[in-house]
Scaffold this active site. Sequence first.
Site, short mmCIF file in Angstrom:
data_model
loop_
_atom_site.label_atom_id
_atom_site.label_comp_id
_atom_site.label_asym_id
_atom_site.label_seq_id
_atom_site.Cartn_x
_atom_site.Cartn_y
_atom_site.Cartn_z
N GLY A 1 5.42 5.89 13.62
CA GLY A 1 4.42 4.82 13.47
C GLY A 1 4.00 4.35 14.84
CD GLU B 1 -0.37 5.22 13.07
OE1 GLU B 1 0.60 4.64 13.58
OE2 GLU B 1 -0.85 4.90 11.97
CB ILE B 2 0.48 7.35 8.49
CG1 ILE B 2 0.22 8.03 7.15
CG2 ILE B 2 0.16 5.87 8.40
CD1 ILE B 2 1.15 7.55 6.03
CG ASN C 1 3.65 10.10 5.12
OD1 ASN C 1 4.55 9.43 5.65
ND2 ASN C 1 3.39 10.02 3.83
CB ALA C 2 6.72 9.84 10.37
CG ASP D 1 3.18 -0.79 8.30
OD1 ASP D 1 2.78 -1.46 9.27
OD2 ASP D 1 2.64 0.27 7.94
CD GLU E 1 2.21 -5.90 15.68
OE1 GLU E 1 1.11 -5.38 15.95
OE2 GLU E 1 2.29 -6.95 15.00
C1 LIG Z 1 2.86 -2.60 12.65
S1 LIG Z 1 2.33 -1.08 13.28
C2 LIG Z 1 3.32 -0.89 14.77
C3 LIG Z 1 2.72 0.11 15.72
C4 LIG Z 1 3.53 0.38 16.98
N1 LIG Z 1 4.83 0.94 16.67
C5 LIG Z 1 3.68 -0.87 17.82
O1 LIG Z 1 4.79 -1.41 17.87
O2 LIG Z 1 2.68 -1.29 18.39
C6 LIG Z 1 3.11 0.11 12.21
C7 LIG Z 1 2.46 1.48 12.36
O3 LIG Z 1 3.19 2.44 11.60
C8 LIG Z 1 2.28 3.33 11.00
N2 LIG Z 1 2.96 3.98 9.87
C9 LIG Z 1 3.39 3.38 8.73
N3 LIG Z 1 3.97 4.28 7.92
C10 LIG Z 1 3.92 5.47 8.58
C11 LIG Z 1 4.34 6.79 8.25
N4 LIG Z 1 4.94 7.05 7.08
N5 LIG Z 1 4.12 7.78 9.14
C12 LIG Z 1 3.51 7.53 10.33
N6 LIG Z 1 3.07 6.30 10.68
C13 LIG Z 1 3.28 5.28 9.82
C14 LIG Z 1 1.13 2.41 10.59
O4 LIG Z 1 -0.06 3.10 10.34
C15 LIG Z 1 1.04 1.50 11.81
O5 LIG Z 1 0.18 2.01 12.80
#
Ligand SMILES: C[S@@+](CC[C@H](N)C(=O)[O-])C[C@H]1O[C@@H](n2cnc3c(N)ncnc32)[C@H](O)[C@@H]1O
Length: 280
Positions: A76, A100-101, A132-133, A155, A261
Amino acid sequence: MSETGLEHSQVDVVQSSGDEAEIRFVTSKRSGYVARAHRNPLAIGGFAVPLSPKLVTWTGVFPGVASPKVRVVDIGSGYGGLLLYLATRVAPDCCVLGLEIRTAVWQQAHQKLLELRSTCGAYRRVAFLHTNAQRYLWNYIERASLDALIFAYPDPHFKRKKHRQRIISRTLLPLYAYLLRRGGRIYTSTDVEALYEWMHDRFEESALFVRKCRLIERHGKSRYNPNRVPESKPIEDSDEASIQFFKNDPYAAAVRDWTDEGRRVSRVQGDKFLLVYEKV
Ligand SMILES: C[S@@+](CC[C@H](N)C(=O)[O-])C[C@H]1O[C@@H](n2cnc3c(N)ncnc32)[C@H](O)[C@@H]1O
């Protein structure tokens, strides 16, 4: 470039059809890109993926790096701030990969990386893939190959019925352990106290991990959760060993403070919760 961020010629792909409902779109202030607010991580399909990690040709993903080996994965990775920050600070033989999804979010991170690669060679050891990790991490990464798996500000999936979408879970922890070498670590950070408690409990009940760091930085603003049920036993505050670990570990501060974030949470003076667990 394919949906995954890999050229199709670099992987043996299974093409699967998109099958999830669009939920909501938001326009990013950064660029006017339109990004989905969320994608369902439990949905199957929507991505072309390698059939096995052995089929991924990493030299195409990390151009100019001799025999690249992915040792750190940021799950993510969002707009990519963490790995771009780490790029010049990790060991020279270490390649770091962000997954990243969301399409538009991945595109922005990837675009920025391409620009940076022309300015400094260290960025060649960073790559962002669109996938999708939660479903496909194991299609890319080989067993016992990782030093670190990073979950920075995942998330929160506040609603109880959505807890099964959380990226740290009873089901997924053993599967993450499979990818880590012995002594490899999982780093998590969040500003949501209820999620911190949830992740803490999942790690503590697992026999596969030992705690290295549990650090709370309170400014009085934990993100509001309308569905929060108070936990029966409060978790102890940061201990001296955790504080020492935080000071000496190369990733801990970065995962808490230097992701996109993490910087936002610092700006609004939100609470921060950091956990680091090591595979036994
Ligand atoms: C709240 S954001 C945090 C982003 C980053 N890690 C930061 O701290 O700035 C969570 C990220 O996880 C991604 N995400 C959620 N589920 C995911 C998955 N199954 N595979 C890849 N990315 C995912 C979301 O699209 C989002 O961009």
